[in-house]
Each structure stands twice: as C-alpha cells, then as structure tokens.
Design a protein around this motif. Structure first.
Motif, mmCIF file in Angstrom:
data_model
loop_
_atom_site.group_PDB
_atom_site.id
_atom_site.type_symbol
_atom_site.label_atom_id
_atom_site.label_comp_id
_atom_site.label_asym_id
_atom_site.label_seq_id
_atom_site.Cartn_x
_atom_site.Cartn_y
_atom_site.Cartn_z
ATOM 1 N N THR A 291 91.392 -68.287 91.560
ATOM 2 C CA THR A 291 90.103 -67.732 91.131
ATOM 3 C C THR A 291 88.968 -68.254 92.001
ATOM 4 N N TYR A 292 89.039 -69.525 92.346
ATOM 5 C CA TYR A 292 88.024 -70.105 93.238
ATOM 6 C C TYR A 292 87.985 -69.356 94.562
ATOM 7 N N LEU A 293 89.166 -69.069 95.132
ATOM 8 C CA LEU A 293 89.228 -68.344 96.401
ATOM 9 C C LEU A 293 88.782 -66.891 96.226
ATOM 10 N N TRP A 294 89.183 -66.269 95.125
ATOM 11 C CA TRP A 294 88.765 -64.885 94.868
ATOM 12 C C TRP A 294 87.244 -64.799 94.806
ATOM 13 N N PHE A 295 86.632 -65.706 94.056
ATOM 14 C CA PHE A 295 85.183 -65.673 93.903
ATOM 15 C C PHE A 295 84.476 -66.026 95.209
ATOM 16 N N SER A 296 85.007 -67.010 95.931
ATOM 17 C CA SER A 296 84.380 -67.413 97.194
ATOM 18 C C SER A 296 84.379 -66.267 98.188
ATOM 19 N N GLN A 297 85.500 -65.602 98.313
ATOM 20 C CA GLN A 297 85.597 -64.480 99.246
ATOM 21 C C GLN A 297 84.688 -63.332 98.818
ATOM 22 N N PHE A 298 84.707 -63.024 97.532
ATOM 23 C CA PHE A 298 83.896 -61.924 97.008
ATOM 24 C C PHE A 298 82.402 -62.233 97.098
ATOM 25 N N MET A 299 82.005 -63.402 96.626
ATOM 26 C CA MET A 299 80.585 -63.734 96.544
ATOM 27 C C MET A 299 79.939 -63.818 97.923
ATOM 28 N N LEU A 300 80.591 -64.474 98.868
ATOM 29 C CA LEU A 300 80.003 -64.648 100.191
ATOM 30 C C LEU A 300 79.840 -63.315 100.913
ATOM 31 N N ILE A 301 80.860 -62.475 100.828
ATOM 32 C CA ILE A 301 80.787 -61.181 101.502
ATOM 33 C C ILE A 301 79.795 -60.268 100.805
ATOM 34 N N TRP A 302 79.810 -60.269 99.486
ATOM 35 C CA TRP A 302 78.907 -59.394 98.742
ATOM 36 C C TRP A 302 77.450 -59.818 98.934
ATOM 37 N N TYR A 303 77.202 -61.105 98.928
ATOM 38 C CA TYR A 303 75.823 -61.591 99.074
ATOM 39 C C TYR A 303 75.289 -61.333 100.486
ATOM 40 N N ALA A 304 76.131 -61.532 101.496
ATOM 41 C CA ALA A 304 75.705 -61.280 102.872
ATOM 42 C C ALA A 304 75.418 -59.797 103.098
ATOM 43 N N PRO B 174 92.048 -52.027 88.112
ATOM 44 C CA PRO B 174 92.959 -53.065 88.619
ATOM 45 C C PRO B 174 92.238 -54.213 89.315
ATOM 46 N N PHE B 175 91.087 -53.932 89.945
ATOM 47 C CA PHE B 175 90.383 -54.982 90.680
ATOM 48 C C PHE B 175 89.871 -56.064 89.728
ATOM 49 N N PHE B 176 89.139 -55.667 88.691
ATOM 50 C CA PHE B 176 88.635 -56.647 87.733
ATOM 51 C C PHE B 176 89.699 -57.017 86.699
ATOM 52 N N GLY B 177 90.655 -56.115 86.471
ATOM 53 C CA GLY B 177 91.758 -56.444 85.573
ATOM 54 C C GLY B 177 92.589 -57.599 86.093
ATOM 55 N N ALA B 178 92.742 -57.689 87.424
ATOM 56 C CA ALA B 178 93.496 -58.800 88.012
ATOM 57 C C ALA B 178 92.828 -60.134 87.722
ATOM 58 N N VAL B 179 91.497 -60.146 87.701
ATOM 59 C CA VAL B 179 90.778 -61.388 87.395
ATOM 60 C C VAL B 179 91.035 -61.810 85.951
ATOM 61 N N VAL B 180 91.063 -60.850 85.053
ATOM 62 C CA VAL B 180 91.339 -61.156 83.647
ATOM 63 C C VAL B 180 92.762 -61.682 83.486
ATOM 64 N N MET B 181 93.715 -61.023 84.145
ATOM 65 C CA MET B 181 95.126 -61.404 83.994
ATOM 66 C C MET B 181 95.451 -62.709 84.691
ATOM 67 N N ASN B 182 94.790 -62.986 85.807
ATOM 68 C CA ASN B 182 95.142 -64.152 86.622
ATOM 69 C C ASN B 182 94.248 -65.358 86.388
#
Length: 489
Positions: free
Chosen positions: A355-368, A387-395
């Motif tokens: 989750t840390y890696l998912w958020f880091s990758q998402f947040m940095l790219i989205w913010y830039a 499926p994109f946000f569902g994976a976060v819930v499941m994982n």
C-alpha cells in the motif's frame, strides 16, 4: 510422507479441463473482422440505451421543437459575405450568386467530411478489433504470470530465511519447496507465451510491431533495449537463473538430511546469498520487460518494487494457505499456532508495504500532473475504476482490519478468508497493470479471464501437491530444526 488425495487430484484435473475449454472458447469467440466488431459495438450500444429507450421519442420531439429554423439563403450568404469583405474591388453580391456558388462548395466539403468520417470509423474499428483479439491473450498472460510469480515470491522468501539463518521457519521449508516446484512448469509456459508475442500472434507489446515503431519516435529511442532478440534473451537468462537456484537449493536441502555435517546447509547459505543479489536485479528488469513495456510510453522508478511487493505477499499468503491445509489433514505435526502467527504477520506487514508503494507511485505522479506520466492513472480511473480502487480495498483495507488483531492471526478460518481475499486482490492488481495497455476500455471479466485462472489454479494445485509427495515434510538435519520444532512465544 504426504499422500496426494484422489479428491484433490480430481479437483485439479476438473479445473484444468474447464479452464482449457474456456480458453479455447475465448479464442474462437474473438472477433475476426471489422464487421464483427461493428456488430459487437452495435449490440453494446443497444444494450446501453435500452433502459432509456422509452424516453427517446420524447427527447427526439423535444430536440426537434427546440431546433431553430434558419433561412436557407442566410446560411449560405454569411461565408460568402465574409470572403467578399476581404476583396479590394467591389463585387455585386446577390442572392442569386450565392445560391449558385455555395452549394458547390458545400457539396465538396460534405464529400470530404464523409470520407474522413468513414476513414476514422474504419480506423476505430481496426483499433477495437485489435483490443478484442488481445483479450483472450491478455487473460491468459495475466493468469500465467501471476501464478508463476507467486512461486517466485515463495522462492525469494525461502532464500531470505536461509540467509537470515531463521530459527522459526525450517519446519516450513518443504512446504516452500513444494510450492516452488511449479516454477519450472510455469516458466516454460510463460516463455512460450513470450515467443508467441514475438511471432506477432497478438498485439500486446506495441514495440514488437515494426509498423508502430516506424511511426513512434519514443519507441524508436528505446529500440536498443526494446527489441525482440535482446528481450527474449533477457527472459531466458532470468528464468534459467531462478530455476537453477530452485533446483540446487532443494537438492542441497534433501542431501543435508543424509549428511553427517552441515556442508550442504552452508552451500545453501552461499547460493541463497548470491541468488538474492541476482533476484533483486532481475526482478526489477523483469517488471519493466514483461509488464511496464506493455505501455512503452510510460515508466515509473517505483515499478519494480511495486510488482515485487504484490507477488511477494501473494507467495507468503500461499505458504500460509498450503500450511493450513496440510495441518488440517494431519500433517506438519511440528507446525504450531506460533508459526502460523508469524506467516500472518508477514501477510499483514507486506500488505502495508504494498500500500505504501501504491500510494507513493500514485500520489507523486498524480500531484506532478505531467501528461506523459499521469495518463497511466487517468486510464485506470476512467475505465477501470472498480478494479483499480477495489484492489486497494482487497489488498489493504481488508487485511489491515482483519490481521491487525493478534488473536485473528491464529484463527484458521479468519486466515483462510483473509488469504483468499489477498490472493484475489493481487490477481486484480496484475489485471490492472496489464489489461489497460492491451485491451483498453474493452475489458470485462468474462469466460477467458475466469477460465485462465481456473486452468492455472488446477495446474498449480496438481504440480505443488505432487511435489509434496516426493520428500518427507520435515527436513531432519537442518541445524535449526530443533529450534523450529519448539518455536513458541
């Protein structure tokens, strides 16, 4: 010694047979021509508008009533008047002249626009045809790489235990070795899939298509790395290296049982240390080659770690699930709730790491918000929202709510439930990584996806539990086996 039950073996065969039939159906049912695609799109559009069908006559009448009525000559005179204003000499602009000249121009524009529209429509149909033809290939590819990388996660975990000289885990070594027995089988199937991609049996990797490369400067700049000979050679080196370590580590572990000293254990320690160095490099390159290059315009420096976290936690979860099954059947008498608890802690911890890696990758790219980078997430949020946000819930959400409780880490049915959700969630994660680049918005969970999972699940069960019958489930001469037997806290 473990005995492979006839019921489980039959179940694995049933899964494989159903899977093969479904995979074949998916390939046979894929559209072959643009006309087939047009029919599919028309059917989808009809289904999409079916619910609103009762309101269409009223909407059409309302639209017709609101459409302004414009005089014929007024529409034609405006462009002509604009052109005449730019002329230096006076010209007699009558409605008669407008009526004569304007229809000719309008007719030419209409013919050109119709030709452009037809060409654009045909191009769209060809693009959708390519995506729908990719769909059964992509479903097969996702399931194949997912189950193969599960065994890689287990193999990496096993190597870490060897190098760390862990005292709690030796009673689980034969379980890990049984799971990694699938690696040679999965590697052969996956390598054949890569060769078929290189033979242009599908269009999953756009950089393998010379016509695409000829028109794409970005891919041309990467051609020194992304070319089929170099790509397939790298794949062969990676798969061969992983399988060699798996073979020799198991061989040394079995030989240690008959040895009078710890020489084979020391050999395993040395090759495990070398393997981990080889693995951490090849795993990153593998993730670029086999997943990230599906979309060669996009890249992420975190991607190798992200993929690793996904299949690593899947591998640990599989160890836990197989251990619970064997324990329930009366085997692994030295495995206790403390061993299970430790596996559950790893499941929890690596889920948080993912989750840390998912958020880091998402947040940095989205913010830039750099267009070349953010398009990766825009595609997934717009077309793969569930499926994109569902994976976060499941994982993440589900595991952290369940496994954060210490007592739940020792309850069998809770771990089975959590493990099932985690494995399904990371299959969805791989689905999210691969499908948007290969099938775009033409995705759905259908026969091809379900059948591919069933086939590889059946094959995985058959190979793993067959391997478990080949050796005793307890390594006798491991230096830490007594500590592992009496592991409690």
């Amino acid at each position: 010694m473990y005995t492979f039950s006839s019921k489980l073996k039959t179940f694995s065969f049933i899964l494989m047979i159903i899977g093969i039939l479904g995979i074949g159906y998916g390939f046979l049912n894929a559209p072959k021509t643009n006309e087939d695609v047009e029919k599919i799109l028309a059917a989808n559009e009809h289904e999409g508008h079916h619910a609103a069908g009762a309101h269409q006559p009223e909407a059409a009448a309302e639209h017709k009533a609101e459409t302004p009525v414009v005089e014929k000559d007024t529409v034609k005179a405006e462009p002509v008047a604009t052109a005449l204003d730019s002329l230096a000499k006076p010209i007699d602009t009558t409605k008669t002249e407008v009526a004569v000249t304007a229809p000719v121009k309008h007719k030419e524009e209409k013919e050109v626009s119709e030709a452009d529209a037809h060409a654009a429509h045909e191009k769209h149909l060809a693009h959708v045809l390519q995506q729908l033809q990719n769909k059964p290939w992509s479903a097969l590819y996702v399931a194949c790489i997912f189950f193969m990388l599960i065994t890689m996660g287990v193999l990496a975990f096993y190597a870490i235990q060897q190098v760390a000289q862990a005292g709690w885990s030796p009673v689980l070594f034969r379980v890990m070795q049984g799971i990694t027995a699938y690696l040679p089988v999965g590697s052969v199937i996956f390598f054949l899939l890569l060769i078929l991609c290189g033979m242009h049996m599908n269009h999953m990797f756009p950089w393998l298509d010379p016509n695409v490369v000829a028109e794409d400067k970005i891919i041309q700049n990467k051609a020194g790395y992304l070319n089929f000979p170099f790509w397939i050679i790298r794949a062969a080196i990676f798969l061969l290296g992983w399988n060699l370590y798996r073979y020799f580590s198991r061989k040394n572990c079995l030989a240690q049982d008959e040895s009078n000293d710890n020489s084979f254990y020391k050999k395993n320690f040395n090759i495990s240390a070398m393997f981990l160095v080889f693995f951490i490099v090849t795993e990153s390159i593998m993730s670029w080659d086999w997943i990230m290059s599906l979309d060669p315009h996009w890249f992420s420096t975190l991607f190798g770690w992200y993929v690793f976290a996904s299949f690593f936690v899947s591998g640990i979860t599989t160890i836990c699930m197989v251990t619970i099954y064997l324990k329930g059947k009366g085997y692994l008498e030295h495995v206790n709730t403390s061993h299970i608890h430790d596996l559950a802690k790893f499941m929890f911890g690596i889920s948080v790491f993912w989750t840390y890696l998912w958020f880091s990758q998402f947040m940095l790219i989205w913010y830039a918000n750099i267009p070349e980078e953010v398009t990766y997430f825009v595609t997934r949020i717009e077309h793969y929202n569930l499926p994109f946000f569902g994976a976060v819930v499941m994982n993440f959400v589900f595991p952290i709510l369940i496994l954060i409780n210490t007592d739940f880490k020792r309850i069998t049915w809770v771990l089975v439930m959590a493990g099932t959700v985690i494995l399904l969630g990371h299959y969805v994660d791989f689905f999210n990584m691969i499908m948007p680049a290969t099938v775009g918005d033409q995705w759905f969970i259908g026969v091809s996806e379900i059948s591919s999972v069933l086939f590889f699940l059946g094959l995985f069960i058959f190979v793993v539990f067959t391997a478990l019958t080949k050796a005793p489930l307890l390594p006798k001469r491991n230096p830490y086996i007594e500590e592992s037997k009496h592991f409690h806290y």
